[in-house]
Write an enzyme that holds these catalytic residues in place. Sequence first.
Site, short mmCIF file in Angstrom:
data_model
loop_
_atom_site.label_atom_id
_atom_site.label_comp_id
_atom_site.label_asym_id
_atom_site.label_seq_id
_atom_site.Cartn_x
_atom_site.Cartn_y
_atom_site.Cartn_z
N ASN A 159 0.78 -1.21 0.04
CA ASN A 159 -0.02 0.01 -0.13
C ASN A 159 0.96 1.08 0.01
O ASN A 159 1.80 1.20 0.48
CB ASN A 159 -1.02 0.04 1.15
CG ASN A 159 -0.49 -0.40 2.57
OD1 ASN A 159 0.48 -0.93 2.62
ND2 ASN A 159 -1.39 0.12 3.38
N ILE A 160 0.48 2.19 -0.77
CA ILE A 160 1.10 3.48 -0.83
C ILE A 160 0.05 4.64 -0.59
O ILE A 160 -0.91 4.82 -1.22
CB ILE A 160 1.69 3.64 -2.17
CG1 ILE A 160 2.37 2.44 -2.69
CG2 ILE A 160 2.28 5.10 -2.58
CD1 ILE A 160 2.80 2.58 -4.27
N GLU A 161 0.31 5.30 0.68
CA GLU A 161 -0.74 6.10 1.12
C GLU A 161 -0.04 7.59 0.66
O GLU A 161 0.83 7.79 0.01
CB GLU A 161 -0.65 6.31 2.61
CG GLU A 161 -1.10 4.89 3.17
CD GLU A 161 -1.32 4.68 4.55
OE1 GLU A 161 -1.04 5.68 5.53
OE2 GLU A 161 -2.29 3.71 5.06
N CYS A 210 -4.08 0.43 -2.54
CA CYS A 210 -3.85 -0.64 -1.55
C CYS A 210 -2.91 -1.60 -2.45
O CYS A 210 -2.80 -1.42 -3.72
CB CYS A 210 -5.44 -1.42 -1.63
SG CYS A 210 -6.56 -0.84 -0.58
N GLU A 261 -3.11 -4.77 -2.94
CA GLU A 261 -3.54 -5.72 -4.10
C GLU A 261 -3.57 -5.08 -5.40
O GLU A 261 -3.39 -5.59 -6.30
CB GLU A 261 -4.94 -6.08 -3.47
CG GLU A 261 -4.93 -6.70 -2.28
CD GLU A 261 -5.38 -6.08 -0.84
OE1 GLU A 261 -4.68 -5.04 -1.15
OE2 GLU A 261 -6.19 -6.64 -0.16
N CYS A 288 -10.01 -5.12 0.77
CA CYS A 288 -11.49 -4.23 0.88
C CYS A 288 -12.00 -4.58 -0.50
O CYS A 288 -11.86 -5.07 -1.53
CB CYS A 288 -10.61 -2.80 0.72
SG CYS A 288 -9.99 -2.00 -0.84
N CYS A 313 -10.66 -3.63 -3.92
CA CYS A 313 -9.67 -4.66 -4.42
C CYS A 313 -10.21 -5.92 -4.91
O CYS A 313 -9.90 -6.46 -5.87
CB CYS A 313 -8.80 -4.98 -3.33
SG CYS A 313 -7.49 -3.51 -3.15
N1 THU Z 1 -5.21 -1.45 2.73
C1 THU Z 1 -4.74 -2.30 1.61
O1 THU Z 1 -3.42 -2.02 1.10
N2 THU Z 1 -5.58 -3.28 1.23
C2 THU Z 1 -6.67 -3.52 1.78
O2 THU Z 1 -7.47 -4.47 1.06
C3 THU Z 1 -7.22 -2.84 2.90
C4 THU Z 1 -6.91 -1.82 3.02
C5 THU Z 1 -4.50 -0.28 3.07
C6 THU Z 1 -4.88 1.06 2.59
C7 THU Z 1 -4.42 1.92 3.69
O3 THU Z 1 -3.00 2.40 3.14
C8 THU Z 1 -4.47 0.92 4.96
O4 THU Z 1 -4.33 -0.34 4.31
C9 THU Z 1 -5.51 1.34 5.99
O5 THU Z 1 -6.61 1.17 5.41
#
Ligand code: THU
Length: 134
Positions: free
Chosen positions: A46-48, A57, A59, A88, A91
Amino acid sequence: MLTTETRDRLIEAALAARQWAYVPYSSYAVGAALLTASGRIYEGMNIENAAYPMTICAERVAVFKAISEGERQFQAIAVVTSNGGSPCGACRQVLAEFGLDTVVLIADGEGHLVWETSVAELLPGAFTPSDLDK
Ligand code: THU
């Protein structure tokens, strides 16, 4: 059906990818590893973003990397989080575009498999490309 070796290899790849997660806001690092029909593995994390909704996300990073290299069919994806969290809805939808039979391995931060499922099971009644033909 995945072999134990393939399962372990995918979870290992997702664990390794997780170290590159960019998560200054949630501190919730996610790693993913996607196995294509051709046998290649694409990793994602994940890259915020300071503009929170721009976050992507793990995935989807893995799927988009694979698609951008010409891949279209997937065998399985492993997703690793500290607590075995599940993919989520966004995804699930992106995975459904490329097949409902893709195996989904959900593992915790130690690499222990907590749930082996499929896209079909994660997204019942999915809207798929064939819905556009109706
Ligand atoms: N996140 C994912 O990378 N994959 C998911 O399927 C659920 C959520 C990440 C997004 C965010 O960076 C962090 O988890 C918290 O929501």
